[in-house]
Scaffold this motif. Structure first.
Motif, PDB file in Angstrom:
ATOM      1  N   HIS A  33       0.816  -1.142  -0.130  1.00  0.00           N
ATOM      2  CA  HIS A  33       0.149   0.009   0.224  1.00  0.00           C
ATOM      3  C   HIS A  33       0.795   1.202  -0.025  1.00  0.00           C
ATOM      4  O   HIS A  33       0.622   2.278   0.577  1.00  0.00           O
ATOM      5  CB  HIS A  33      -1.040  -0.164   1.210  1.00  0.00           C
ATOM      6  N   ILE A  34       1.919   1.230  -0.689  1.00  0.00           N
ATOM      7  CA  ILE A  34       2.885   2.419  -0.926  1.00  0.00           C
ATOM      8  C   ILE A  34       2.009   3.507  -1.382  1.00  0.00           C
ATOM      9  O   ILE A  34       1.037   3.221  -2.365  1.00  0.00           O
ATOM     10  CB  ILE A  34       3.968   2.200  -1.700  1.00  0.00           C
ATOM     11  N   ILE A  35       2.357   4.748  -1.174  1.00  0.00           N
ATOM     12  CA  ILE A  35       1.551   6.039  -1.666  1.00  0.00           C
ATOM     13  C   ILE A  35       2.734   6.521  -2.727  1.00  0.00           C
ATOM     14  O   ILE A  35       3.866   6.978  -2.257  1.00  0.00           O
ATOM     15  CB  ILE A  35       1.276   7.019  -0.695  1.00  0.00           C
ATOM     16  N   LEU A  36       2.078   6.784  -3.780  1.00  0.00           N
ATOM     17  CA  LEU A  36       2.868   7.619  -4.944  1.00  0.00           C
ATOM     18  C   LEU A  36       2.117   8.785  -5.438  1.00  0.00           C
ATOM     19  O   LEU A  36       1.080   8.772  -6.130  1.00  0.00           O
ATOM     20  CB  LEU A  36       3.178   6.646  -6.107  1.00  0.00           C
ATOM     21  N   ASN A  37       2.551   9.897  -5.212  1.00  0.00           N
ATOM     22  CA  ASN A  37       2.103  11.015  -5.581  1.00  0.00           C
ATOM     23  C   ASN A  37       3.100  11.876  -6.249  1.00  0.00           C
ATOM     24  O   ASN A  37       4.287  11.907  -6.078  1.00  0.00           O
ATOM     25  CB  ASN A  37       1.525  11.831  -4.363  1.00  0.00           C
ATOM     26  N   LYS A  48      -0.778  20.225 -11.282  1.00  0.00           N
ATOM     27  CA  LYS A  48      -1.717  19.314 -11.027  1.00  0.00           C
ATOM     28  C   LYS A  48      -1.274  17.999 -10.350  1.00  0.00           C
ATOM     29  O   LYS A  48       0.321  17.671 -10.376  1.00  0.00           O
ATOM     30  CB  LYS A  48      -2.021  18.685 -12.511  1.00  0.00           C
ATOM     31  N   ILE A  49      -1.764  17.480  -9.282  1.00  0.00           N
ATOM     32  CA  ILE A  49      -1.454  16.317  -8.460  1.00  0.00           C
ATOM     33  C   ILE A  49      -1.891  15.093  -9.014  1.00  0.00           C
ATOM     34  O   ILE A  49      -2.992  15.143  -9.754  1.00  0.00           O
ATOM     35  CB  ILE A  49      -1.928  16.429  -7.190  1.00  0.00           C
ATOM     36  N   ILE A  50      -1.015  14.052  -9.305  1.00  0.00           N
ATOM     37  CA  ILE A  50      -1.320  12.723  -9.657  1.00  0.00           C
ATOM     38  C   ILE A  50      -0.940  11.696  -8.933  1.00  0.00           C
ATOM     39  O   ILE A  50       0.046  11.691  -8.325  1.00  0.00           O
ATOM     40  CB  ILE A  50      -0.578  12.646 -11.122  1.00  0.00           C
ATOM     41  N   HIS A  51      -1.992  10.991  -8.372  1.00  0.00           N
ATOM     42  CA  HIS A  51      -1.693   9.608  -7.553  1.00  0.00           C
ATOM     43  C   HIS A  51      -1.664   8.669  -8.609  1.00  0.00           C
ATOM     44  O   HIS A  51      -2.508   8.198  -9.643  1.00  0.00           O
ATOM     45  CB  HIS A  51      -2.813   9.449  -6.668  1.00  0.00           C
ATOM     46  N   THR A  52      -0.555   7.686  -8.465  1.00  0.00           N
ATOM     47  CA  THR A  52      -0.124   6.454  -9.314  1.00  0.00           C
ATOM     48  C   THR A  52      -0.317   5.562  -8.512  1.00  0.00           C
ATOM     49  O   THR A  52       0.398   5.113  -7.667  1.00  0.00           O
ATOM     50  CB  THR A  52       1.129   6.708  -9.925  1.00  0.00           C
ATOM     51  N   PRO A  53      -1.246   4.462  -8.642  1.00  0.00           N
ATOM     52  CA  PRO A  53      -1.168   3.049  -7.867  1.00  0.00           C
ATOM     53  C   PRO A  53       0.153   2.470  -8.271  1.00  0.00           C
ATOM     54  O   PRO A  53       0.558   2.404  -9.675  1.00  0.00           O
ATOM     55  CB  PRO A  53      -2.311   2.252  -8.869  1.00  0.00           C
ATOM     56  N   VAL A  54       0.463   1.565  -7.399  1.00  0.00           N
ATOM     57  CA  VAL A  54       2.022   1.079  -7.611  1.00  0.00           C
ATOM     58  C   VAL A  54       2.129   0.304  -8.696  1.00  0.00           C
ATOM     59  O   VAL A  54       2.875  -0.140  -9.315  1.00  0.00           O
ATOM     60  CB  VAL A  54       2.287   0.468  -6.090  1.00  0.00           C
TER      61      VAL A  54
END
Length: 129
Positions: A33-37, A48-54
């Motif tokens: 469940h690492i967080i990548l932003n 712009k903020i982008i969240h990327t699933p691992v």
């Protein structure tokens, strides 16, 4: 007993695996469940903020064709850590096929688990010309 690895060394190892497209080793360095932003900064498109699933992140690295060269050059690294948690800030420049594409800062949060540093989150900025 070996000396405890430093957090910045773990980040350098992560980038070694990144440049080799060794996504299996990269995944082993991460907590579940690492967080990548990412904060994308562009003069023409704004911020712009982008969240990327691992899984998407790792798949995108694995799919880079062998004909494409890429390098994220770490410029300056600063580490803050206690016994069990650390942050590593690294300014960088990114190059693709020998050409500069963007620069920014990576902020890694690492946790010391099972006798090694594991990456809990990566937040980066990407400044495009």
């Amino acid at each position: 007993m070996s000396e405890k690895q430093k957090p910045a060394e773990a980040v350098r190892d992560f980038f070694d695996f990144f440049h080799k497209k060794d996504t299996v080793s990269m995944k082993l360095m991460m907590v579940d469940h690492i967080i990548l932003n990412s904060l994308i900064i562009s003069e023409t498109k704004g911020r712009k903020i982008i969240h990327t699933p691992v899984d998407s992140f790792l798949k995108s690295i694995a799919q880079i064709p062998d004909s494409v060269s890429f390098e994220e050059r770490l410029i300056q690294i600063k580490t803050t850590n206690s016994k069990d948690i650390a942050t590593v800030n690294a300014s960088y420049e990114f190059y693709m096929n020998e050409g500069f594409t963007h620069n920014g800062t990576n902020v890694f949060t690492l946790l010391y688990i099972d006798d090694k540093w594991k990456i809990a989150s990566i937040t980066d900025t990407r400044q495009y010309p």
